[in-house]
Write an enzyme that holds these catalytic residues in place. Structure first.
Site, PDB file in Angstrom:
ATOM      1  N   GLU A  34       0.824  -1.212   0.000  1.00 38.97           N
ATOM      2  CA  GLU A  34       0.000   0.000   0.000  1.00 38.97           C
ATOM      3  C   GLU A  34       0.866   1.274   0.000  1.00 38.97           C
ATOM      4  OE1 GLU A  34      -2.796  -0.268   3.207  1.00 38.97           O
ATOM      5  OE2 GLU A  34      -3.925  -1.873   2.244  1.00 38.97           O
ATOM      6  N   GLU A  77      -4.770  -8.768   0.365  1.00 40.37           N
ATOM      7  CA  GLU A  77      -5.492  -8.529   1.616  1.00 40.37           C
ATOM      8  C   GLU A  77      -6.973  -8.407   1.317  1.00 40.37           C
ATOM      9  OE1 GLU A  77      -4.324  -5.236   4.065  1.00 40.37           O
ATOM     10  OE2 GLU A  77      -2.180  -5.689   3.867  1.00 40.37           O
TER      11      GLU A  77
END
Length: 479
Positions: free
Chosen positions: A171, A373
């Site tokens: 991220e 995720e």
């Protein structure tokens, strides 16, 4: 309710993820080895839920054998975590390795492999050394990019013989978005140009590490791959009207394509350059750097997906006294009737998995990808314990089965998706929310020495892996 049996493809990865800073704790950490996250916690502890933070976390550093034992029992095929850059070195300028920490990572990787769990390693999961943040401005500095490459080389030299799955960042858009764009995290500086420079420098760092990976011949020697883990939000416009479509397109440019395009296609969208110039936020780059990015794209990509982004065209004027924000072009839109996770305030819309799969297929050359995720955070889970003291997290089982079902539909439609990694293997520390919302298959009991216990979802996940199938709601069912 009508259900269907969903089959899992052969060799499909079914695993779970965590990160170093969210689990390890500071056991053995040297005084100067703070990460950015550590500094934020030390400077702004009052915003972390009930004061919990990275200091103890789940104590994975001392209990990794116990945790890997649970991974083996559940049958995870893969486990993704990170190496903490701030802990791996004792000299960041010269990449001098901290042998004590590096030996611990040696042991974790060896224990995973011995347990039949394939390790997947990320080089940076918000763990940039704090001293580089304070001395150079963190990822705003191209010197930090060079130091990251030196660090990566030491990691590859040490573990490249055993680890087959490598990632540069997890991220990479998040830290600077919270700090410099939204100014909601320490040190609370609103500076859009700095935000964009961090975005660019992380994209550049990924290309440089991919180049290093190729020069070291790791793919040829061990069959390993290198990628990056991104968190693009599937962006939906409120309506088919041109003004709402434009709002969604610009949201997608600034938050999704700013990382997807350089990592996979090797170039930035022309429209992004036009908007950056219009708002005087263009990142500093050179032709040589852009050529390097073009020539060093990733082998595959991990995608973190939790909820959709819904936007509409702005209905009010922008305050010209404030720095530019992409919200100049859009407002967030709440879909009436949407299903919500009330604990996180996130919309639950499993079809994002299918839509992302189609985007990878149609816009990004059907590159190999996987869900890195996806999961459901729930508060006060102890309320759901049965007489045997096992958390009955049926809501999580429903969440996973619905999302996995839509993900597998995308594979049937031709998307090159190779796996699903649940967030998370165990409960862990989240930024600010700390242990408030629990995500794990395995409970961490804070009141009892952080003892571990499998939740109902862990037993369900175990059965799913063993049988390579699961039951899910039939979308054709009507009431």
């Amino acid at each position: 309710m009508s259900t269907i049996t969903v089959k899992i493809p052969e060799d499909f990865m079914i695993g779970a993820a965590l990160s170093a800073w969210q689990t390890e704790g500071w056991s053995g950490k040297k005084e100067f080895q703070d990460s950015y996250i550590d500094l934020w916690y030390k400077n702004n502890k009052h915003v972390w839920h009930e004061g919990y933070g990275p200091a103890v976390a789940t104590d994975f550093r001392n209990r990794y054998k116990e945790d890997i034992g649970y991974m083996k029992e559940i049958g995870l095929t893969h486990f993704r975590t990170s190496i903490n850059w701030s802990r791996f070195l004792v000299d960041y300028e010269n990449a001098e390795v901290d042998e004590e920490y590096a030996s611990y990572i040696d042991n974790v990787i060896d224990e995973l492999i011995a347990s039949g769990v394939e390790p997947m390693i990320c080089l940076e999961h918000y763990e940039t050394p704090g001293v580089l943040f304070e001395s150079y401005g963190g990822w705003g500095s191209k010197h930090v990019v060079e130091l990251f490459v030196k660090y990566a080389e030491k990691v590859f030299e040490r573990y490249g013989d055993r680890v087959k799955h490598w990632f540069t960042f997890n991220e990479p858009v998040v830290v600077q978005t919270r700090v410099y764009l939204d100014a909601i995290r320490w040190p609370f500086e609103q500076n859009t140009k700095k935000w964009m420079q961090w975005n660019y420098n992380k994209g550049l760092a990924t290309a440089k590490v991919v180049k290093l990976f190729k020069e070291m011949g790791l793919k040829e020697k061990t069959g390993s791959k290198i990628g990056v883990i991104l968190n693009p939000e599937v962006t939906y416009a409120r309506s088919s009207a041109e003004h709402d479509q434009k709002a969604a397109r610009i949201h997608d440019l600034f938050f999704n394509r700013v990382f997807l395009d350089p990592a996979i296609k090797g170039e930035y969208p022309e429209e992004l350059f036009e908007l950056m110039e219009k708002h005087d936020i263009t990142f500093d780059s050179t032709e040589e750097e852009l050529e390097l990015i073009k020539g060093n794209t990733v082998d595959y990509v991990g995608i973190n997906l939790y909820f959709p982004a819904r936007v509409k065209s702005r209905s009010s004027s922008w305050n010209e006294d404030t720095p530019f924000h992409p919200e100049y072009y859009y407002d967030k839109f709440d879909l009436p009737g949407r299903k919500m996770n009330p604990f996180r305030g996130w919309e639950i819309y499993p079809k994002i998995m299918f839509d992302m799969g189609m985007r990878m297929k149609e816009e990004y050359g059907n590159i190999e990808w996987f869900i890195a995720e996806n999961g459901m955070g729930v508060e006060d889970e102890y309320k759901y314990k049965n007489k045997e003291n096992v958390i009955q997290d049926d809501y999580r089982i429903e969440f996973i089965s619905d999302h996995l079902k839509w993900l597998l539909k995308s594979i049937e439609a031709g998307s090159n998706c190779i796996g699903y990694m649940l967030w998370a293997f165990s409960d862990n520390v989240s930024p600010m929310n700390a242990f408030k919302n629990r995500y794990g298959l395995v409970e961490i009991d804070l009141e009892n020495n952080r003892n571990r216990a499998m939740k109902k979802s862990a037993y369900w996940y175990k059965q799913l892996i063993e049988t390579e199938q699961f039951e899910a709601v039939d979308d054709n069912f009507i009431k």
